[in-house]
Design an enzyme around this catalytic site. Sequence first.
Site, PDB file in Angstrom:
ATOM      1  N   GLY A  46       0.903  -1.300  -0.036  1.00  0.00           N
ATOM      2  CA  GLY A  46      -0.024   0.101  -0.042  1.00  0.00           C
ATOM      3  C   GLY A  46       0.918   1.225   0.011  1.00  0.00           C
ATOM      4  N   GLN A  51       2.522  10.008   1.254  1.00  0.00           N
ATOM      5  CA  GLN A  51       4.035   9.334   1.126  1.00  0.00           C
ATOM      6  C   GLN A  51       5.073   9.647   0.227  1.00  0.00           C
ATOM      7  OE1 GLN A  51       2.101   5.272   2.489  1.00  0.00           O
ATOM      8  NE2 GLN A  51       4.412   5.078   3.273  1.00  0.00           N
ATOM      9  N   CYS A  95       6.145  -0.118   7.081  1.00  0.00           N
ATOM     10  CA  CYS A  95       5.590   1.186   6.497  1.00  0.00           C
ATOM     11  C   CYS A  95       6.768   1.679   5.506  1.00  0.00           C
ATOM     12  CB  CYS A  95       5.273   2.192   7.397  1.00  0.00           C
ATOM     13  SG  CYS A  95       4.736   3.734   6.458  1.00  0.00           S
ATOM     14  N   LEU A  96       6.522   2.068   4.211  1.00  0.00           N
ATOM     15  CA  LEU A  96       7.744   2.490   3.341  1.00  0.00           C
ATOM     16  C   LEU A  96       8.157   3.686   3.743  1.00  0.00           C
ATOM     17  CD1 LEU A  96       5.918   1.605   0.016  1.00  0.00           C
ATOM     18  CD2 LEU A  96       7.622   0.074   1.306  1.00  0.00           C
ATOM     19  N   HIS A 137      -4.316   1.115   7.565  1.00  0.00           N
ATOM     20  CA  HIS A 137      -3.101   1.498   7.628  1.00  0.00           C
ATOM     21  C   HIS A 137      -3.142   2.880   6.734  1.00  0.00           C
ATOM     22  CE1 HIS A 137       1.589   1.430   8.001  1.00  0.00           C
ATOM     23  NE2 HIS A 137       1.356   2.040   6.808  1.00  0.00           N
ATOM     24  N   GLU A 138      -3.296   2.632   5.185  1.00  0.00           N
ATOM     25  CA  GLU A 138      -3.329   3.716   4.404  1.00  0.00           C
ATOM     26  C   GLU A 138      -4.246   5.029   4.612  1.00  0.00           C
ATOM     27  OE1 GLU A 138      -0.841   3.764   2.649  1.00  0.00           O
ATOM     28  OE2 GLU A 138      -0.188   1.427   3.027  1.00  0.00           O
ATOM     29  N   HIS A 141      -2.713   7.222   7.151  1.00  0.00           N
ATOM     30  CA  HIS A 141      -1.900   8.386   6.412  1.00  0.00           C
ATOM     31  C   HIS A 141      -2.462   9.527   6.129  1.00  0.00           C
ATOM     32  CE1 HIS A 141       2.163   6.450   6.297  1.00  0.00           C
ATOM     33  NE2 HIS A 141       1.576   5.204   5.737  1.00  0.00           N
TER      34      HIS A 141
END
Length: 173
Positions: A46, A51, A95-96, A137-138, A141
Amino acid sequence: MSIRPILIHPDPRLKKRCAPVARVTPEIEALADDMLATMYDAPGVGLAAPQVGVLQRIFVMDATRDPDAERRPMVLINPEIAWTSDTLNTYDEGCLSIPDQYADVTRPAEVRMRWLGLDGKTHEEEFDGLWATCAQHELDHLDGVLFIDHLSAIKRQMITRRMVKLKRERTRA
């Protein structure tokens, strides 16, 4: 389609609430394509617009983990939760924007999301397992919330210090 740089925590843009997308435009379509390419390249399951430095309510996901399975890329614009299960699930999240850091986060095991698709239509779908975790999670963000915000203050500070050190090392390189 291009790979965009992924912001690393702590970056103030990751802590901001994103603005709704007014309508699907060629720019939004291009952003979605770039985000999917960036997510697959990372690799991740994701990626939210903040991000990549875009403060708009859009995220992409594909929680298909089986390398032999067909990809299922999804683009969710102005997503919202329509329902969550009472049953909870704990997943070792990463997480990225917080590379190589993982921690258990407990969230509803199932979630029904409603969003605008690239086709301009409203969609609704129920997710479970990794898909449910990823969607929540996304969505976090888009509200300026990182998975580490679900952890104790001590764990959050430890991870933040590691990210500050990582960013310092990358700027020296």
